[in-house]
Write a protein that holds these residues in place. Structure first.
Motif, short mmCIF file in Angstrom:
data_model
loop_
_atom_site.label_atom_id
_atom_site.label_comp_id
_atom_site.label_asym_id
_atom_site.label_seq_id
_atom_site.Cartn_x
_atom_site.Cartn_y
_atom_site.Cartn_z
N VAL A 196 29.05 -16.40 44.60
CA VAL A 196 28.98 -14.52 44.23
C VAL A 196 27.92 -15.16 43.20
O VAL A 196 26.47 -15.44 42.48
CB VAL A 196 28.56 -13.44 45.03
N GLN A 197 28.78 -15.00 42.13
CA GLN A 197 28.03 -14.99 40.48
C GLN A 197 27.51 -16.63 40.01
O GLN A 197 26.70 -16.51 39.34
CB GLN A 197 29.00 -15.32 39.46
N LEU A 198 27.98 -17.86 40.33
CA LEU A 198 27.31 -18.89 40.61
C LEU A 198 26.09 -19.17 41.04
O LEU A 198 25.34 -19.20 40.39
CB LEU A 198 28.27 -19.71 40.48
N SER A 199 26.24 -18.68 42.20
CA SER A 199 24.35 -17.85 42.77
C SER A 199 23.76 -17.29 41.88
O SER A 199 22.33 -17.97 41.87
CB SER A 199 24.96 -17.59 44.26
N LYS A 200 23.58 -15.68 41.71
CA LYS A 200 23.20 -15.27 40.83
C LYS A 200 22.48 -16.49 39.31
O LYS A 200 21.89 -16.61 38.27
CB LYS A 200 24.07 -14.37 40.04
N GLU A 201 23.78 -16.93 38.68
CA GLU A 201 23.46 -17.83 37.40
C GLU A 201 22.62 -19.53 37.15
O GLU A 201 21.62 -19.30 36.50
CB GLU A 201 25.04 -18.21 37.18
N THR A 202 22.47 -20.20 38.89
CA THR A 202 22.41 -20.60 39.24
C THR A 202 21.18 -20.52 40.10
O THR A 202 20.24 -21.55 40.64
CB THR A 202 22.81 -22.02 40.16
N ASP A 203 20.81 -19.80 40.57
CA ASP A 203 19.64 -19.10 41.59
C ASP A 203 20.09 -19.91 42.74
O ASP A 203 18.32 -20.71 43.15
CB ASP A 203 18.04 -19.52 40.77
N THR A 204 20.95 -20.37 43.12
CA THR A 204 21.47 -21.13 44.55
C THR A 204 21.69 -19.97 45.16
O THR A 204 22.53 -19.50 45.00
CB THR A 204 22.29 -22.30 43.90
N PRO A 205 20.85 -20.17 46.46
CA PRO A 205 21.59 -20.21 48.05
C PRO A 205 23.16 -19.82 47.88
O PRO A 205 23.44 -20.91 48.11
CB PRO A 205 21.43 -20.06 48.67
N VAL A 206 23.95 -18.83 48.39
CA VAL A 206 25.42 -18.78 48.57
C VAL A 206 26.18 -19.65 49.41
O VAL A 206 26.74 -20.83 49.10
CB VAL A 206 25.97 -17.80 48.61
N THR A 207 25.05 -19.91 50.67
CA THR A 207 24.92 -20.53 51.91
C THR A 207 25.09 -21.93 50.84
O THR A 207 25.93 -23.49 51.48
CB THR A 207 23.84 -20.95 52.73
N ASP A 208 24.75 -22.67 50.41
CA ASP A 208 23.99 -24.43 49.54
C ASP A 208 25.50 -24.38 48.48
O ASP A 208 25.97 -25.23 48.80
CB ASP A 208 22.73 -24.62 48.24
N LEU A 209 25.63 -23.50 47.96
CA LEU A 209 26.97 -23.30 47.22
C LEU A 209 27.99 -23.93 47.94
O LEU A 209 28.89 -24.76 47.65
CB LEU A 209 26.79 -22.32 46.29
N VAL A 210 28.45 -22.67 48.53
CA VAL A 210 29.79 -23.04 49.14
C VAL A 210 29.79 -24.85 50.37
O VAL A 210 30.96 -25.32 50.36
CB VAL A 210 29.87 -22.63 50.44
N ARG A 211 28.61 -24.82 50.77
CA ARG A 211 28.03 -26.01 51.53
C ARG A 211 28.89 -27.98 50.90
O ARG A 211 29.32 -28.00 51.21
CB ARG A 211 27.04 -26.39 52.42
N ALA A 212 28.55 -27.39 49.49
CA ALA A 212 28.05 -28.09 47.93
C ALA A 212 29.96 -28.66 48.27
O ALA A 212 30.51 -29.56 48.04
CB ALA A 212 27.41 -27.90 46.87
#
Ligand code: HEM
Length: 180
Positions: free
Chosen positions: A53-69
């Motif tokens: 969630v923190q990474l999502s805020k910092e990178t402005d990328t949806p959590v779903t995309d980050l967890v899939r990556a």
């Protein structure tokens, strides 16, 4: 959840973003472990959620995309770390059919405090495989990325359709269709 899933996550942030960003998200979350993970330690999986969630805020990328990556990245790491599970396996369907009975079964035996998800793979004809992910940790996006990483690793042409079985995300169905 085993520490390897945390150390690999932080390693991915180092590589895909930067070590400075990894440090920043570690500083911003307030978790019991203090993010001092070891691969064989066991930590609450909600710490991983907080980091994402923190990474999502910092990178402005949806959590779903980050967890899939992350799942995609993890597959390649599993190949390198546990090569014996992959030797002699020729295609994605064969590998996925053995995740529950071979891979996660061994993880459960080796680490009695681990709780890998239930992965049920069922053939639906020569070119179709249904994979069902079930876990209270609701990491279906990670499972999705791992499956895509698996298809990529075996170099196959395949479509992967996803269907959430319940709203909580604890149960997700994937239908893999091999292109002939
Ligand atoms: C594509 C196939 C795979 C899928 C879809 C999959 C899925 C997952 C997911 C989503 C998790 C996170 C925990 C949860 O959701 O409850 C997990 C945990 C885990 N998986 Fe897998 N996995 C796969 C292959 C592998 C492989 C190849 C290995 C190792 C060789 C592995 C070892 C582990 C370990 C060690 C855990 C942590 C369990 C714990 O700490 O409780 N998995 N798996």
């Amino acid at each position: 959840m085993k520490g390897i899933l945390f150390t690999e996550f932080l390693e991915m942030v180092d590589q895909k973003f930067s070590p400075e960003l990894t440090e920043r998200i570690i500083d911003q979350v307030d978790v019991p472990s203090g993010c001092a993970y070891t691969t064989i330690g066991t930590y609450d999986h909600t710490e991983l959620v907080q980091l994402v969630v923190q990474l999502s805020k910092e990178t402005d990328t949806p959590v779903t995309d980050l967890v899939r990556a992350y799942g995609f990245y993890l597959f390649e790491r599993f190949v390198r770390t546990y090569p014996r599970f992959f030797s002699g396996i020729k295609d994605a369907f064969t590998f996925l059919e053995g995740v529950e009975s071979i891979v996660h079964a061994e993880v459960r035996k080796l680490y009695t405090d681990s709780k890998p998800p239930m992965i049920t793979a069922t053939r639906q004809g020569d070119d179709k495989l249904e994979v069902i992910y079930e876990s209270q940790r609701c990491l279906g996006d990670a499972a999705h990325g791992l499956i895509l990483g698996c298809v990529d690793y075996f170099g196959e042409k395949m479509s992967v359709e996803r269907q959430d079985i319940d709203d909580s995300g604890s149960s997700v169905r994937f239908l893999l269709t091999r292109a002939s």
